[in-house]
Design an enzyme around this catalytic site. Structure first.
Site, PDB file in Angstrom:
ATOM      1  N   ASP A   1       0.185   4.952   1.091  1.00  0.00           N
ATOM      2  CA  ASP A   1       0.111   5.923   2.180  1.00  0.00           C
ATOM      3  C   ASP A   1       0.037   5.230   3.532  1.00  0.00           C
ATOM      4  O   ASP A   1      -0.796   4.366   3.753  1.00  0.00           O
ATOM      5  CB  ASP A   1      -1.084   6.853   1.970  1.00  0.00           C
ATOM      6  CG  ASP A   1      -1.037   7.550   0.608  1.00  0.00           C
ATOM      7  OD1 ASP A   1       0.079   7.745   0.084  1.00  0.00           O
ATOM      8  OD2 ASP A   1      -2.108   7.880   0.072  1.00  0.00           O
TER       9      ASP A   1
ATOM     10  N   ASP B   1       0.876  -1.150   0.000  1.00  0.00           N
ATOM     11  CA  ASP B   1       0.000   0.000   0.000  1.00  0.00           C
ATOM     12  C   ASP B   1       0.930   1.222   0.000  1.00  0.00           C
ATOM     13  O   ASP B   1       2.104   1.103   0.378  1.00  0.00           O
ATOM     14  CB  ASP B   1      -0.884  -0.022   1.249  1.00  0.00           C
ATOM     15  CG  ASP B   1      -1.790   1.189   1.335  1.00  0.00           C
ATOM     16  OD1 ASP B   1      -2.493   1.485   0.353  1.00  0.00           O
ATOM     17  OD2 ASP B   1      -1.789   1.841   2.399  1.00  0.00           O
TER      18      ASP B   1
END
Length: 184
Positions: A18, A16
């Site tokens: 952020d 992922d």
């Protein structure tokens, strides 16, 4: 590295973006906002050296919400690539979901199968970089990341802060132990 002629697919490490690779500054699109999580660059470099393809799977609802454009997001990802290249590390592919059912930009305002927790982004990664699912994994900071990985059939691992390098080393150790069970 795997020889493409040996019939063995490479492993893929999926992150992922952020709060996993980058410190989250909410709806980031300005390259000046790039701040790597502790150990992130080193983790990517380590995986590169171990023959992993490294990819990013990120929900980017800011596009559907009109906070920034896909073009701005692409420039942001190129800035990430440049910073990594300066450190000798590579992200092989960025995959994003620009959709959100509550968006304001008509072309992106919808429900889709690429928005995590659904596995569509991981499927896109697998089509671009066919993966050995036994050695591949995803790391994310939210349960939806883990759900997407599990729905696709690869392990998902939660990252709750600290050093991403340390977390990746733990994951690699676990994978080595799991994959060596039953071997002489």
């Amino acid at each position: 590295m795997n020889n493409p002629d040996d019939g063995q697919l490479p492993p893929v490490a999926i992150f992922d973006r952020d709060d996993t690779l980058l410190v989250d500054r909410h709806y980031m699109c300005d390259p000046a906002d790039i701040e790597w999580v502790s150990g992130a660059i080193e983790a990517i470099s380590l995986l590169n050296k171990k023959g992993y393809k490294v990819c990013v799977a990120t929900n980017q609802s800011g596009i559907a919400r009109g906070y920034f454009t896909e073009k701005q997001m692409y420039a942001f990802h190129e800035a990430m690539r440049s910073q990594l290249a300066a450190e000798g590390a590579v992200i092989d592919g960025f995959f994003h979901c620009p959709h959100h059912p509550g968006g304001t930009v008509a072309e992106f305002t919808r429900t889709c199968d690429c928005r995590k927790p659904l596995p569509g982004l991981i499927g896109q990664i697998d089509r671009a970089f066919p993966m050995d699912r036994q050695r591949s994994f995803l790391v994310g900071d939210k349960p939806r990341d883990i759900q997407a990985a599990e729905a696709f059939g690869i392990p998902g691992h939660l990252f709750e802060g600290g050093s991403l390098l340390d977390r990746v080393l733990e994951i690699l150790d676990t994978l080595q132990n799991v994959n060596s069970v039953g071997l002489p």
